[in-house]
Scaffold this motif. Structure first.
Motif, mmCIF file in Angstrom:
data_model
loop_
_atom_site.group_PDB
_atom_site.id
_atom_site.type_symbol
_atom_site.label_atom_id
_atom_site.label_comp_id
_atom_site.label_asym_id
_atom_site.label_seq_id
_atom_site.Cartn_x
_atom_site.Cartn_y
_atom_site.Cartn_z
ATOM 1 N N GLY A 77 0.779 -1.231 0.000
ATOM 2 C CA GLY A 77 0.000 0.000 0.000
ATOM 3 C C GLY A 77 0.812 1.282 0.000
ATOM 4 N N LYS A 78 2.127 1.165 -0.120
ATOM 5 C CA LYS A 78 2.979 2.350 -0.094
ATOM 6 C C LYS A 78 3.786 2.457 -1.386
ATOM 7 N N GLU A 79 4.332 3.649 -1.596
ATOM 8 C CA GLU A 79 5.147 3.862 -2.778
ATOM 9 C C GLU A 79 6.542 3.239 -2.605
ATOM 10 N N ARG A 80 7.186 3.031 -3.716
ATOM 11 C CA ARG A 80 8.552 2.535 -3.675
ATOM 12 C C ARG A 80 9.474 3.563 -3.026
ATOM 13 N N GLU A 81 10.443 3.077 -2.277
ATOM 14 C CA GLU A 81 11.383 3.955 -1.590
ATOM 15 C C GLU A 81 12.808 3.490 -1.844
ATOM 16 N N GLY A 82 13.629 4.353 -2.405
ATOM 17 C CA GLY A 82 15.035 4.029 -2.556
ATOM 18 C C GLY A 82 15.679 3.933 -1.190
ATOM 19 N N VAL A 83 16.523 2.916 -0.991
ATOM 20 C CA VAL A 83 17.105 2.669 0.324
ATOM 21 C C VAL A 83 18.593 3.002 0.352
ATOM 22 N N ALA A 84 19.351 2.438 -0.575
ATOM 23 C CA ALA A 84 20.802 2.645 -0.563
ATOM 24 C C ALA A 84 21.352 2.382 -1.947
ATOM 25 N N ILE A 85 22.435 3.098 -2.274
ATOM 26 C CA ILE A 85 23.060 2.953 -3.582
ATOM 27 C C ILE A 85 24.575 2.993 -3.419
ATOM 28 N N ILE A 86 25.268 2.278 -4.295
ATOM 29 C CA ILE A 86 26.730 2.242 -4.221
ATOM 30 C C ILE A 86 27.307 2.483 -5.611
ATOM 31 N N ASP A 87 28.331 3.315 -5.627
ATOM 32 C CA ASP A 87 29.001 3.678 -6.867
ATOM 33 C C ASP A 87 30.010 2.587 -7.238
ATOM 34 N N ILE A 88 30.491 2.654 -8.450
ATOM 35 C CA ILE A 88 31.479 1.682 -8.915
ATOM 36 C C ILE A 88 32.734 1.748 -8.039
ATOM 37 N N ASP A 89 33.070 2.952 -7.551
ATOM 38 C CA ASP A 89 34.274 3.102 -6.725
ATOM 39 C C ASP A 89 34.008 2.878 -5.242
ATOM 40 N N GLY A 90 32.742 2.532 -4.895
ATOM 41 C CA GLY A 90 32.418 2.225 -3.508
ATOM 42 C C GLY A 90 31.752 3.340 -2.736
ATOM 43 N N SER A 91 31.593 4.506 -3.326
ATOM 44 C CA SER A 91 30.861 5.581 -2.647
ATOM 45 C C SER A 91 29.416 5.156 -2.444
ATOM 46 N N THR A 92 28.841 5.604 -1.327
ATOM 47 C CA THR A 92 27.490 5.165 -0.994
ATOM 48 C C THR A 92 26.589 6.345 -0.665
ATOM 49 N N ASN A 93 25.306 6.088 -0.737
ATOM 50 C CA ASN A 93 24.321 7.073 -0.333
ATOM 51 C C ASN A 93 23.108 6.316 0.199
ATOM 52 N N TYR A 94 22.461 6.905 1.213
ATOM 53 C CA TYR A 94 21.362 6.224 1.879
ATOM 54 C C TYR A 94 20.150 7.124 2.030
ATOM 55 N N ALA A 95 18.996 6.492 2.097
ATOM 56 C CA ALA A 95 17.800 7.225 2.486
ATOM 57 C C ALA A 95 17.930 7.600 3.957
ATOM 58 N N ASP A 96 17.372 8.752 4.309
ATOM 59 C CA ASP A 96 17.453 9.200 5.702
ATOM 60 C C ASP A 96 16.859 8.176 6.665
ATOM 61 N N SER A 97 15.858 7.464 6.215
ATOM 62 C CA SER A 97 15.149 6.523 7.089
ATOM 63 C C SER A 97 16.012 5.334 7.521
ATOM 64 N N VAL A 98 17.121 5.096 6.814
ATOM 65 C CA VAL A 98 17.944 3.921 7.142
ATOM 66 C C VAL A 98 19.380 4.285 7.508
ATOM 67 N N LYS A 99 19.724 5.554 7.444
ATOM 68 C CA LYS A 99 21.097 5.970 7.763
ATOM 69 C C LYS A 99 21.484 5.545 9.165
ATOM 70 N N GLY A 100 22.672 4.984 9.287
ATOM 71 C CA GLY A 100 23.163 4.537 10.585
ATOM 72 C C GLY A 100 22.713 3.137 10.959
ATOM 73 N N ARG A 101 21.775 2.579 10.208
ATOM 74 C CA ARG A 101 21.277 1.229 10.504
ATOM 75 C C ARG A 101 21.591 0.245 9.391
ATOM 76 N N PHE A 102 21.531 0.694 8.145
ATOM 77 C CA PHE A 102 21.774 -0.165 6.993
ATOM 78 C C PHE A 102 23.132 0.168 6.391
ATOM 79 N N THR A 103 23.779 -0.877 5.854
ATOM 80 C CA THR A 103 25.051 -0.686 5.165
ATOM 81 C C THR A 103 25.030 -1.445 3.847
ATOM 82 N N ILE A 104 25.326 -0.736 2.774
ATOM 83 C CA ILE A 104 25.410 -1.364 1.460
ATOM 84 C C ILE A 104 26.875 -1.614 1.136
ATOM 85 N N SER A 105 27.139 -2.762 0.526
ATOM 86 C CA SER A 105 28.499 -3.097 0.140
ATOM 87 C C SER A 105 28.443 -4.052 -1.043
ATOM 88 N N LYS A 106 29.598 -4.309 -1.618
ATOM 89 C CA LYS A 106 29.622 -5.233 -2.756
ATOM 90 C C LYS A 106 30.955 -5.969 -2.809
#
Length: 121
Positions: A42-71
């Motif tokens: 019942g809710k819209e899609r929400e971007g959570v986290a993204i990672i650049d080819i060089d490893g730079s990351t960005n997070y939604a405010d709702s998950v900052k400090g709790r979620f970690t993206i890696s590859k």
């Protein structure tokens, strides 16, 4: 060809942790920014986290400090480590690939089949 296959979803109590994985083709890993978005019922899609080819990351405010993206480039696997989970994190999580380095763009590009995460209070 873009190929994304998620795994690792499940049910957990609030405060717990889960790790999601996404296996990707070599083409996908080498061409796109990769990340995760989610959609709760019942809710819209929400971007959570993204990672650049060089490893730079960005997070939604709702998950900052709790979620970690890696590859892992050698294994071509994308991860999302989710800690301190809350009931409001309950959603289907999708691995995604996009040409734009922004969490909002993740829900507009290529995606996997999704994996369900349920957090109970």
């Amino acid at each position: 060809q873009v190929q994304l296959v998620e795994s690792g979803g499940g049910s957990v109590q609030a405060g717990g942790s889960l790790r999601l994985s996404c296996a990707a083709s070599a083409y996908t890993f080498g061409t796109y920014y990769m990340g995760w978005f989610r959609q709760a019922p019942g809710k819209e899609r929400e971007g959570v986290a993204i990672i650049d080819i060089d490893g730079s990351t960005n997070y939604a405010d709702s998950v900052k400090g709790r979620f970690t993206i890696s590859k892992d480039n050698a294994k071509r696997i994308l991860y999302l480590q989710m800690n301190s989970l809350k009931p409001e994190d309950t959603a289907t999580y999708y691995c995604a690939a996009t040409n734009v380095f922004a969490v909002w763009a993740l829900s507009t590009g290529n995606r996997g089949q999704g994996t369900s995460v349920t957090v109970s209070s």
